[in-house]
Design a protein around this motif. Sequence first.
Motif, PDB file in Angstrom:
ATOM      1  N   THR A 111       0.824  -1.220   0.000  1.00 11.50           N
ATOM      2  CA  THR A 111       0.000   0.000   0.000  1.00 11.50           C
ATOM      3  C   THR A 111       0.853   1.262   0.000  1.00 11.50           C
ATOM      4  OG1 THR A 111      -0.223  -0.176   2.393  1.00 11.50           O
ATOM      5  CG2 THR A 111      -2.039  -1.015   1.069  1.00 11.50           C
ATOM      6  N   SER A 112       2.047   1.228   0.596  1.00 10.32           N
ATOM      7  CA  SER A 112       2.817   2.472   0.588  1.00 10.32           C
ATOM      8  C   SER A 112       3.334   2.766  -0.820  1.00 10.32           C
ATOM      9  CB  SER A 112       3.946   2.451   1.625  1.00 10.32           C
ATOM     10  OG  SER A 112       4.732   1.322   1.458  1.00 10.32           O
ATOM     11  N   ALA A 113       3.630   1.717  -1.602  1.00 14.16           N
ATOM     12  CA  ALA A 113       4.008   1.959  -3.000  1.00 14.16           C
ATOM     13  C   ALA A 113       2.826   2.545  -3.771  1.00 14.16           C
ATOM     14  CB  ALA A 113       4.469   0.655  -3.651  1.00 14.16           C
ATOM     15  N   MET A 114       1.626   2.061  -3.459  1.00 16.18           N
ATOM     16  CA  MET A 114       0.440   2.559  -4.161  1.00 16.18           C
ATOM     17  C   MET A 114       0.139   4.000  -3.777  1.00 16.18           C
ATOM     18  SD  MET A 114      -1.730  -0.916  -3.630  1.00 16.18           S
ATOM     19  CE  MET A 114      -3.306  -0.438  -4.288  1.00 16.18           C
TER      20      MET A 114
ATOM     21  N   CYS B 191       1.381   7.019  -5.805  1.00 14.48           N
ATOM     22  CA  CYS B 191       0.759   7.401  -7.068  1.00 14.48           C
ATOM     23  C   CYS B 191      -0.347   8.432  -6.866  1.00 14.48           C
ATOM     24  CB  CYS B 191       0.174   6.180  -7.763  1.00 14.48           C
ATOM     25  SG  CYS B 191       1.361   4.872  -7.974  1.00 14.48           S
ATOM     26  N   GLY B 192      -0.647   8.760  -5.620  1.00 19.78           N
ATOM     27  CA  GLY B 192      -1.634   9.795  -5.338  1.00 19.78           C
ATOM     28  C   GLY B 192      -3.063   9.281  -5.321  1.00 19.78           C
ATOM     29  N   ASN B 193      -3.932  10.018  -4.613  1.00 19.20           N
ATOM     30  CA  ASN B 193      -5.364   9.706  -4.563  1.00 19.20           C
ATOM     31  C   ASN B 193      -5.690   8.302  -4.075  1.00 19.20           C
ATOM     32  OD1 ASN B 193      -6.869  11.992  -5.226  1.00 19.20           O
ATOM     33  ND2 ASN B 193      -6.236  11.811  -7.369  1.00 19.20           N
ATOM     34  N   PHE B 194      -4.822   7.750  -3.236  1.00 20.26           N
ATOM     35  CA  PHE B 194      -5.065   6.402  -2.735  1.00 20.26           C
ATOM     36  C   PHE B 194      -5.047   6.431  -1.210  1.00 20.26           C
ATOM     37  CE2 PHE B 194      -3.215   2.326  -1.249  1.00 20.26           C
ATOM     38  CZ  PHE B 194      -4.295   1.524  -1.568  1.00 20.26           C
ATOM     39  N   THR B 195      -6.138   5.926  -0.595  1.00 20.53           N
ATOM     40  CA  THR B 195      -6.229   5.918   0.862  1.00 20.53           C
ATOM     41  C   THR B 195      -6.380   4.485   1.354  1.00 20.53           C
ATOM     42  OG1 THR B 195      -7.648   7.812   0.452  1.00 20.53           O
ATOM     43  CG2 THR B 195      -7.294   7.199   2.739  1.00 20.53           C
TER      44      THR B 195
ATOM     45  N   ALA C 155      -2.975  -1.407  -8.016  1.00 21.43           N
ATOM     46  CA  ALA C 155      -2.568  -2.686  -7.444  1.00 21.43           C
ATOM     47  C   ALA C 155      -1.344  -3.240  -8.185  1.00 21.43           C
ATOM     48  CB  ALA C 155      -3.720  -3.683  -7.495  1.00 21.43           C
ATOM     49  N   MET C 156      -1.328  -3.035  -9.506  1.00 27.13           N
ATOM     50  CA  MET C 156      -0.184  -3.525 -10.275  1.00 27.13           C
ATOM     51  C   MET C 156       1.100  -2.780  -9.895  1.00 27.13           C
ATOM     52  SD  MET C 156      -1.027  -6.095 -11.952  1.00 27.13           S
ATOM     53  CE  MET C 156      -2.213  -6.468 -10.692  1.00 27.13           C
ATOM     54  N   VAL C 157       0.950  -1.503  -9.503  1.00 22.96           N
ATOM     55  CA  VAL C 157       2.122  -0.769  -9.013  1.00 22.96           C
ATOM     56  C   VAL C 157       2.587  -1.386  -7.689  1.00 22.96           C
ATOM     57  CG1 VAL C 157       2.944   1.449  -8.146  1.00 22.96           C
ATOM     58  CG2 VAL C 157       1.455   1.363 -10.148  1.00 22.96           C
ATOM     59  N   GLY C 158       1.614  -1.651  -6.797  1.00 23.93           N
ATOM     60  CA  GLY C 158       1.957  -2.224  -5.495  1.00 23.93           C
ATOM     61  C   GLY C 158       2.573  -3.606  -5.624  1.00 23.93           C
TER      62      GLY C 158
END
Lengths: 404, 339
Positions: free
Chosen positions: A47-50, A53-57, A313-316
């Motif tokens: 989740t910290s990688a996600m 990318c912004g706009n993610f809680t 999710a693919m970034v994470g």
Amino acid sequence: MKKIIVIFAIFTSFFFLAGTNAKACELNNSVPVTSLSAGFDAWKVVTSAMEECGNFTPTLDQEYRDKLVASLESNPSQFTMAGVSASTNVSVLDAGVTRPLDDLVAKYGDSLQDNQKIVIDGKIMAIAMMTNAQHLFYREDILSDLGIDIPTTYDELLKAAKVIKDAGVVDYPLGGTFKSGWNLGEEFVNMYLGFADSFFDGNMPAVNNNDGYETLKMMKKLTEYMDPEYLTSDSTYVQQQFQQGKIALANLWASRAGAMDNAEESTVVGLVKFASAPKAKKNGKPASTLWWDGVVIAKNVTDEEAEAAFKLAMVGLDPANLGANPEAAPWLSNAFDPAPSNIGAILTAKSGAAPYPASAKMSTLHGVLGAAIGDYLTGAATAKATLEKIEADYITAATEKGLL
Amino acid sequence: MKKSTFLVFTMPSFIMMTLFIALPLLIVLIQSFQFNQDVLETIERENCDPFGCKTETITVPVLDENGNKIKNNIWVGFQNYKNILKFEQLSSVISNDGFEWSKIRSIDFYKALRFTLTFTFITLPFVIILGLILALCVNVLINRLKGPIIFITLLPFIITPVIGALSIKWLFIGDGILTLFLENILDKDIALFSQGWTIEILMLFYRVWHTIPFAFVIFYAGLQTVDKEKIEAAFVDGANRLQRLRFIIIPHIMPLIVFVALIHLMDSYRVFDEIVGFSASGFRISLQWMTYDFLRIDDSGTRSIGRASATSVLTMIGIIIILIPVLRRTFKEQKEKRL
């Protein structure tokens, strides 16, 4: 005036920080995405990688299962995506609150391997990121000092515990996640599968037998070498017992292995090693269950949100991100070598441990086990009475649910 | 007062009470006679995960065209109550082997009832007596000290119950500060969380510590209204401190003692925070905790609404039974006053 300058400076530094954060992630996410998952290290890594990318809680909550189904059931869903385990995935599947991911996988899922795709009746319903299992953690220094071989069966483990206790090198030889409730139920499930293959006959329970008896007896023997407050001891507590050098052996979750070498918390850096979960019977399988953890996307969100969530999710789950934190969990990615802390989970799987038999009836039994076994361990009930109580309580609960 | 004025004034509160108290109670009562089930079907499902593919026969909920579970409420009469009270098991225990407490204890309801009752009735006298002593002590302090002392005494009551319970737990669990302190003094290995009775004592202690300020504040307020002339007259007549307390002060604040007892009985019969805060559920459970446990969602995403409602109803009945003597007393007094 001075104040204004200070405030201005703080604000600009925020922007600057935000700017550098956004650069760490190539994806510029503009759709607000939220997630609910457990809170152990692996989820923090993902989740910290996600978040970059912004706009993610993200919401990281060890008790996430309490609100998982209810929050995804509402329309629109309270969370865009969720982190599930093998067992909680069944609850969202049964409730029909997650969406098939085939289109999204085809579009954005090039980095995924086949074994990461959780396929239910031909549809990809979840993306697994890691496996998890309870396996043996041991203090290498203590075992070699006392000339003990790495225990491969529970009988050997008990013998080792006795030697360690007599030597008096740690407060308690063993640790265990015996907290009454889910943890204690999981301990029974693990041990029982070391003795037997199945918990059920159809939808009826089949644990009131000799295997169930042996399981209970073994659990009680283990508690004799534990901190007497074992009924309040969960994974975090056992992890800390290890880190503070209070115990020498425990069957603990693979996802906790990385924390043993975390110099900020641990006083035993480099001393804890990992092996397969011990076997209950000499020629049996390891008394442990294999789990996976992964990502699902809610059905009750717009396609646009689902797409954004999947891309995040693919970034994470990007192998580069996971490969930078190999010790956090036994990741499923083949793109890098597993960390030494993952060896226990791999060995446990290789020696033939069974996957957790996730299903509605299993969840029901798991709850009953977690509530009933405490009385046996403290001596308030006999093994026979406990097994009878487990059977009766399961039948009551299953009848109420309509399973029987 | 005119009837119409009376109605206008009471109507808002009457509507609120119906909406937020009577109606939920009625729903709980109805649910306690029902099973709240998903409509299920048994299907074959192919499931592929990192550990391989397998086809399994499983029972799953049927979903409607919108993809929601179809819920079904089935009337089952007293089945939920039977499942909780387990009369057959109880009667077999009592008739077969004489009265054996350990076997009755294995039925959750009686285990919870036992703890709830002990908890309620042991804490009650402590709260009232210690609260009264505290109030009497503060009452004789010089005025300058009264304010700060009252403030400090109130602190335990201000703390959120769960937080208070957690902090007491952390003082004692494992190698908590106070456990280490006790171990040093007694030169013995102490594990307060390894058996039920020690946790129970901690929970009782915590509740008394937490509720005394409430009793204290009420009694202290009552002491301000004691007739000074009466006390002086008693003093002249040669009554000592204890006699003045017994014959003048206590009768004067008796209605307050009854009030505190009433509130405390209701409150402590619903004991719940302590069980969670002290992670005591492996050893001790209460009736309210049972309701909570039934309401918790398990991994399959379902909960036992029927049994949860039934325990709620039983808890309510229990509270009413416990309160009857106190309420009767108050009622009688009211009647006497009117005469």
